[in-house]
Design a protein around this motif. Structure first.
Motif, PDB file in Angstrom:
ATOM      1  N   SER A  85      54.174  70.273 -38.506  1.00  0.00           N
ATOM      2  CA  SER A  85      52.947  70.964 -37.798  1.00  0.00           C
ATOM      3  C   SER A  85      52.955  70.534 -36.173  1.00  0.00           C
ATOM      4  N   LEU A  86      52.166  71.073 -35.544  1.00  0.00           N
ATOM      5  CA  LEU A  86      52.061  71.098 -34.141  1.00  0.00           C
ATOM      6  C   LEU A  86      50.914  70.010 -33.893  1.00  0.00           C
ATOM      7  N   LEU A  87      51.061  69.240 -32.918  1.00  0.00           N
ATOM      8  CA  LEU A  87      50.231  68.217 -32.547  1.00  0.00           C
ATOM      9  C   LEU A  87      48.917  68.750 -31.969  1.00  0.00           C
ATOM     10  N   THR A  88      47.752  68.435 -32.552  1.00  0.00           N
ATOM     11  CA  THR A  88      46.501  68.985 -32.159  1.00  0.00           C
ATOM     12  C   THR A  88      45.641  68.316 -31.267  1.00  0.00           C
ATOM     13  N   LEU A  89      45.583  68.622 -30.211  1.00  0.00           N
ATOM     14  CA  LEU A  89      44.584  68.011 -29.119  1.00  0.00           C
ATOM     15  C   LEU A  89      43.185  68.864 -29.012  1.00  0.00           C
ATOM     16  N   ILE A  90      43.423  70.013 -29.205  1.00  0.00           N
ATOM     17  CA  ILE A  90      42.127  70.909 -29.115  1.00  0.00           C
ATOM     18  C   ILE A  90      41.797  71.409 -30.546  1.00  0.00           C
ATOM     19  N   PRO A  91      41.010  70.813 -31.341  1.00  0.00           N
ATOM     20  CA  PRO A  91      40.919  71.602 -32.919  1.00  0.00           C
ATOM     21  C   PRO A  91      39.960  72.850 -32.709  1.00  0.00           C
ATOM     22  N   GLY A  92      40.456  73.904 -33.622  1.00  0.00           N
ATOM     23  CA  GLY A  92      39.769  74.971 -33.620  1.00  0.00           C
ATOM     24  C   GLY A  92      40.252  76.158 -32.523  1.00  0.00           C
ATOM     25  N   TRP A  93      41.020  75.588 -31.679  1.00  0.00           N
ATOM     26  CA  TRP A  93      41.439  76.642 -30.600  1.00  0.00           C
ATOM     27  C   TRP A  93      43.172  76.393 -30.747  1.00  0.00           C
ATOM     28  N   PRO A  94      43.733  77.121 -31.816  1.00  0.00           N
ATOM     29  CA  PRO A  94      45.141  76.865 -31.846  1.00  0.00           C
ATOM     30  C   PRO A  94      46.012  77.324 -30.717  1.00  0.00           C
ATOM     31  N   ARG A  95      45.800  78.472 -30.349  1.00  0.00           N
ATOM     32  CA  ARG A  95      46.470  79.179 -29.263  1.00  0.00           C
ATOM     33  C   ARG A  95      46.434  78.255 -27.891  1.00  0.00           C
ATOM     34  N   VAL A  96      45.224  77.867 -27.546  1.00  0.00           N
ATOM     35  CA  VAL A  96      45.047  77.026 -26.384  1.00  0.00           C
ATOM     36  C   VAL A  96      45.555  75.726 -26.670  1.00  0.00           C
ATOM     37  N   LEU A 145      68.745  68.453 -23.909  1.00  0.00           N
ATOM     38  CA  LEU A 145      68.918  67.075 -24.748  1.00  0.00           C
ATOM     39  C   LEU A 145      67.589  66.507 -24.929  1.00  0.00           C
ATOM     40  N   GLU A 146      66.764  66.509 -23.609  1.00  0.00           N
ATOM     41  CA  GLU A 146      65.391  65.668 -23.652  1.00  0.00           C
ATOM     42  C   GLU A 146      64.340  66.350 -24.451  1.00  0.00           C
ATOM     43  N   THR A 147      64.444  68.153 -24.255  1.00  0.00           N
ATOM     44  CA  THR A 147      63.639  68.787 -25.317  1.00  0.00           C
ATOM     45  C   THR A 147      63.886  68.557 -26.766  1.00  0.00           C
ATOM     46  N   TYR A 148      65.184  68.519 -26.987  1.00  0.00           N
ATOM     47  CA  TYR A 148      65.286  68.012 -28.416  1.00  0.00           C
ATOM     48  C   TYR A 148      65.074  66.843 -28.900  1.00  0.00           C
ATOM     49  N   LEU A 149      65.045  65.834 -28.008  1.00  0.00           N
ATOM     50  CA  LEU A 149      64.591  64.474 -28.549  1.00  0.00           C
ATOM     51  C   LEU A 149      63.239  64.200 -28.434  1.00  0.00           C
ATOM     52  N   MET A 150      62.412  65.109 -27.409  1.00  0.00           N
ATOM     53  CA  MET A 150      60.878  64.758 -27.285  1.00  0.00           C
ATOM     54  C   MET A 150      60.208  65.762 -28.275  1.00  0.00           C
ATOM     55  N   GLN A 151      60.927  66.591 -28.960  1.00  0.00           N
ATOM     56  CA  GLN A 151      60.114  67.724 -29.789  1.00  0.00           C
ATOM     57  C   GLN A 151      59.333  66.936 -30.946  1.00  0.00           C
ATOM     58  N   HIS A 152      60.142  65.866 -31.523  1.00  0.00           N
ATOM     59  CA  HIS A 152      59.537  65.049 -32.651  1.00  0.00           C
ATOM     60  C   HIS A 152      58.567  64.003 -32.112  1.00  0.00           C
ATOM     61  N   HIS A 153      58.703  63.908 -31.023  1.00  0.00           N
ATOM     62  CA  HIS A 153      57.572  62.693 -30.420  1.00  0.00           C
ATOM     63  C   HIS A 153      56.222  63.267 -29.867  1.00  0.00           C
ATOM     64  N   ILE A 154      56.134  64.452 -29.346  1.00  0.00           N
ATOM     65  CA  ILE A 154      55.325  65.137 -28.724  1.00  0.00           C
ATOM     66  C   ILE A 154      54.863  66.519 -29.343  1.00  0.00           C
ATOM     67  N   TRP A 155      55.719  67.291 -29.513  1.00  0.00           N
ATOM     68  CA  TRP A 155      55.407  68.554 -29.819  1.00  0.00           C
ATOM     69  C   TRP A 155      55.033  68.689 -31.329  1.00  0.00           C
ATOM     70  N   LEU A 156      55.602  68.226 -32.177  1.00  0.00           N
ATOM     71  CA  LEU A 156      55.741  68.275 -33.695  1.00  0.00           C
ATOM     72  C   LEU A 156      55.134  66.856 -34.163  1.00  0.00           C
ATOM     73  N   THR A 157      54.266  67.059 -35.461  1.00  0.00           N
ATOM     74  CA  THR A 157      53.852  65.837 -36.206  1.00  0.00           C
ATOM     75  C   THR A 157      54.205  66.245 -37.724  1.00  0.00           C
ATOM     76  N   SER A 158      53.681  65.333 -38.541  1.00  0.00           N
ATOM     77  CA  SER A 158      53.988  65.254 -40.046  1.00  0.00           C
ATOM     78  C   SER A 158      55.350  65.692 -40.200  1.00  0.00           C
ATOM     79  N   ASN A 159      56.255  64.766 -39.880  1.00  0.00           N
ATOM     80  CA  ASN A 159      57.599  65.006 -40.113  1.00  0.00           C
ATOM     81  C   ASN A 159      58.265  66.617 -39.784  1.00  0.00           C
ATOM     82  N   ALA A 160      57.797  67.109 -38.321  1.00  0.00           N
ATOM     83  CA  ALA A 160      58.288  68.265 -37.971  1.00  0.00           C
ATOM     84  C   ALA A 160      57.610  69.402 -38.907  1.00  0.00           C
TER      85      ALA A 160
END
Length: 212
Positions: free
Chosen positions: A78-89, A61-76
């Motif tokens: 794209s992935l949230l980018t904290l380190i540009p240029g290093w997609p795997r990291v 339940l928590e992973t389902y709710l938090m995926q749209h607030h932490i994991w995904l962006t741009s209406n699900a």
């Protein structure tokens, strides 16, 4: 079943994202049924389980709710980018933050459930009545503010801060009283309580007997 799983991997699973999403409702059961079948194929396999899936299953339940607030962006999309240029990291770090936050949210949910909806029936009913009363009070306040035209952001922010602080203090005080009544005594508290229960000598009676 194994042949159907291989066909699913070669066919629908390799499709582009939009095409895969359109067919997932028809073929999504194939990997699930394959896992269930081979997972319970023999008694020996049924005796073992993967703790990772167990831990993930507890926080679905928590992973389902938090995926749209932490994991995904741009209406699900794209992935949230904290380190540009290093997609795997970046994906590794964001995924770690995502699962850690979901786990913490799961533990907080359990604590709040124990506070607001305890196992004691009478306390649970009182808590439910309090929750409905608070919700009803907020609805009445909203209707009153709307009726008198006090719907500016400044007024709403001030009311939210005041009501939030009152609600916070009420929950903290109620939970602290409940904790003091139900929590086990610490070692030092047990020693102090034992010392208070020790029968103290009656010095006045001893002096009287010595005088006599």
């Amino acid at each position: 079943i194994l042949g159907g799983f291989v066909a699913w991997v070669i066919g629908p699973f390799q499709s582009p994202k939009l095409e895969y999403n359109s067919t997932n409702a028809y073929f999504g059961f194939v990997p699930l049924m394959t896992y269930i079948y081979f997972r319970n194929l023999t008694p020996t396999m049924r005796e073992y389980s993967l703790d990772l899936l167990h831990q993930i299953g507890k926080t679905t339940l928590e992973t389902y709710l938090m995926q749209h607030h932490i994991w995904l962006t741009s209406n699900a999309k794209s992935l949230l980018t904290l380190i540009p240029g290093w997609p795997r990291v970046n994906m590794l770090i964001v995924t770690a933050i995502y699962f850690f936050t979901s786990r913490r949210l799961y533990k907080l949910t359990l604590h709040l459930r124990g506070i607001l909806l305890p196992n004691d029936r009478s306390a649970c009913l009182k808590s439910l009545m309090g929750l409905f009363g608070i919700i009803g009070g907020f609805y009445a306040m909203a209707l009153t503010l709307e009726a008198y035209g006090y719907t500016s952001l400044t007024v709403l922010a001030a009311i939210c801060v005041v009501c939030g602080f009152i609600l916070y203090r009420t929950v903290i005080d109620a939970s602290w009283d409940h904790y003091r009544k139900t929590a086990p005594l610490a070692k030092d508290d047990q020693v102090l309580q034992g010392a208070e229960n020790v029968e103290r000598p009656d010095f006045e009676s001893s002096i009287s007997r010595m005088a006599s």
